[in-house]
Design an enzyme around this catalytic site. Structure first.
Site, PDB file in Angstrom:
ATOM      1  N   ARG A  47       0.801  -1.223   0.000  1.00 33.56           N
ATOM      2  CA  ARG A  47       0.000   0.000   0.000  1.00 33.56           C
ATOM      3  C   ARG A  47       0.837   1.278   0.000  1.00 33.56           C
ATOM      4  NH1 ARG A  47      -3.006  -4.040   1.683  1.00 33.56           N
ATOM      5  NH2 ARG A  47      -1.042  -4.624   2.644  1.00 33.56           N
ATOM      6  N   THR A  48       1.806   1.370   0.910  1.00 37.83           N
ATOM      7  CA  THR A  48       2.549   2.632   1.023  1.00 37.83           C
ATOM      8  C   THR A  48       3.277   2.913  -0.285  1.00 37.83           C
ATOM      9  OG1 THR A  48       2.817   2.152   3.362  1.00 37.83           O
ATOM     10  CG2 THR A  48       4.177   3.913   2.467  1.00 37.83           C
ATOM     11  N   LYS A  75      24.651  -4.951  -1.866  1.00 40.59           N
ATOM     12  CA  LYS A  75      26.103  -5.161  -1.929  1.00 40.59           C
ATOM     13  C   LYS A  75      26.796  -4.600  -0.693  1.00 40.59           C
ATOM     14  CE  LYS A  75      26.155  -4.424  -6.938  1.00 40.59           C
ATOM     15  NZ  LYS A  75      26.509  -3.423  -7.955  1.00 40.59           N
ATOM     16  N   ARG A  96      11.607   3.726   2.806  1.00 40.86           N
ATOM     17  CA  ARG A  96      11.223   2.706   3.801  1.00 40.86           C
ATOM     18  C   ARG A  96      12.458   1.877   4.100  1.00 40.86           C
ATOM     19  NH1 ARG A  96       6.056  -1.116   4.312  1.00 40.86           N
ATOM     20  NH2 ARG A  96       5.261   0.914   4.956  1.00 40.86           N
ATOM     21  N   HIS A 124       5.719   5.894  11.290  1.00 42.23           N
ATOM     22  CA  HIS A 124       5.145   5.823   9.948  1.00 42.23           C
ATOM     23  C   HIS A 124       4.206   7.027   9.815  1.00 42.23           C
ATOM     24  CE1 HIS A 124       3.781   4.294   6.250  1.00 42.23           C
ATOM     25  NE2 HIS A 124       3.519   3.040   6.566  1.00 42.23           N
TER      26      HIS A 124
HETATM   27  C1  NCD Z   1       2.095  -1.206   7.985  1.00 45.40           C
HETATM   28  C2  NCD Z   1       3.584  -0.975   7.981  1.00 45.40           C
HETATM   29  O1  NCD Z   1       4.271  -1.295   7.020  1.00 45.40           O
HETATM   30  O2  NCD Z   1       4.021  -0.449   8.989  1.00 45.40           O
HETATM   31  N1  NCD Z   1       1.470  -1.240   6.769  1.00 45.40           N
HETATM   32  C3  NCD Z   1       1.307  -0.104   6.049  1.00 45.40           C
HETATM   33  O3  NCD Z   1       2.208   0.670   5.824  1.00 45.40           O
HETATM   34  N2  NCD Z   1       0.062   0.138   5.587  1.00 45.40           N
HETATM   35  C4  NCD Z   1       1.636  -2.218   8.948  1.00 45.40           C
HETATM   36  C5  NCD Z   1       2.268  -3.571   8.976  1.00 45.40           C
HETATM   37  O4  NCD Z   1       3.233  -3.880   8.308  1.00 45.40           O
HETATM   38  O5  NCD Z   1       1.744  -4.358   9.771  1.00 45.40           O
END
Ligand code: NCD
Length: 313
Positions: A47-48, A75, A96, A124
């Site tokens: 999703r993100t 690497k 991320r 997040h």
């Molecule tokens: C979450 C995350 O990656 O922190 N998902 C998200 O970004 N929608 C929650 C998760 O991984 O459980």
């Protein structure tokens, strides 16, 4: 402007993002047509990652998508060197990374904005904004204004792996901006909210309560769920457990199903950042209380608002 954690936000800035998000729902202009977003994901994401890319494309911008496994990260290149390199290619980096604090490290060496899309079990912030937008919008549909300090109290319950869920950490820290919010934590398997967050909430004056229920006493969850206005459910984040000996203790002790969803208030809102595992049965997805796929949809508009704010203002 960088977006690293929710410390930098207050309720007026959040209100601006909420208004901008409503504007984005039917927005058709392409103000980012000369901008490039670099999406650098060193941890899995559906999703993100996809919603940031969708948001950028909808605003007319371009996207370079890099996965940690297919980059020099594999690497052994340092995060700092990767970020310095990506600075030559784009206008904003969405990062991320599995390590808490990685976005702050990136900011130190970057001349272009960094957006934290999840740093280990840290924060997040963009998920917290889409969660707040969803709460605001769902309460509005129930004739409740989150910003009105005269309203009745709202009980919000966090359930699941509260120790490792960065979405919970960021959302709890945002909720203390709003008056009359009562927070209940129902951690699974003693995966409690981190002490620094508990103390922060305490010092803000927001009411909070932590309830640890033994696995075999599932029925006791119902008592708390019956009085909640908003439930925020999370999965157990098994990938964050480095001690495999404890894996057997990580069973999901409670599941929302078609036979217990009726215990919730009729106006209750059930949220989940997704991905879900066993904690919510797909059979309840069409129940009016369940808004986790609305969170998914709102994520695109909120991220459009964030990119607009960061790249144009
Ligand atoms: C979450 C995350 O990656 O922190 N998902 C998200 O970004 N929608 C929650 C998760 O991984 O459980």
């Amino acid at each position: 402007m960088n977006l690293i954690d929710v410390k930098q936000m207050n309720k007026y800035w959040i209100q601006r993002i909420i208004s901008k998000t409503y504007e984005m729902v039917n927005y058709r202009e392409k103000p980012l047509k000369d901008k490039i977003m670099i999406s650098y994901f060193c941890e899995p994401s559906t999703r993100t990652c996809a919603s940031f890319q969708t948001a950028m494309i909808k605003l007319g911008g371009s996207v370079i998508s890099l996965q940690g496994e297919n980059s020099s990260n594999k690497k052994g290149e340092s995060l700092e060197d990767s970020i310095k390199t990506l600075n030559y290619y784009g206008d904003v980096i969405v990062l991320r990374h599995p390590e808490k604090g990685s976005s702050e490290r990136a900011v130190k060496v970057s001349n272009i904005p960094i957006i934290n899309a999840g740093d280990g079990n840290g924060e997040h912030p963009t998920q917290a904004l889409l969660d707040i937008f969803t709460i605001y919008d769902e309460l509005r549909r129930r004739n409740i204004n989150l910003y009105n300090d005269d309203r009745n109290e709202i009980n919000i319950t966090f359930m699941g792996d509260l120790k490792n869920s960065r979405t919970v950490h960021s959302l709890v820290k945002l909720l203390i901006c709003f008056k009359k919010i009562n927070i209940t934590y129902l951690p699974h398997n003693n995966l409690n909210i981190p002490p620094d967050i508990y103390e922060l909430v305490d010092s803000s004056g927001t009411k909070q309560e932590e309830i640890n229920i033994p696995q075999e006493e599932q029925i006791k969850y119902i008592k708390y769920l019956m009085k909640t206005d908003i439930l925020y459910m999370t999965r157990i984040q098994k990938e964050r457990f480095f001690d495999n000996n404890n894996m057997n203790d990580l069973n999901q002790p409670f599941q929302i199903t078609s036979s217990n969803i009726h215990f919730f208030k009729e106006t209750a809102i059930i949220m989940h950042p997704l991905p879900r595992l066993e904690e919510i049965s797909p059979l309840v997805d069409h129940n009016d209380r369940c808004v986790y796929f609305k969170q998914v949809e709102n994520g695109v508009y909120v991220r459009m608002a964030i990119l607009y704010e960061i790249l144009l203002l």
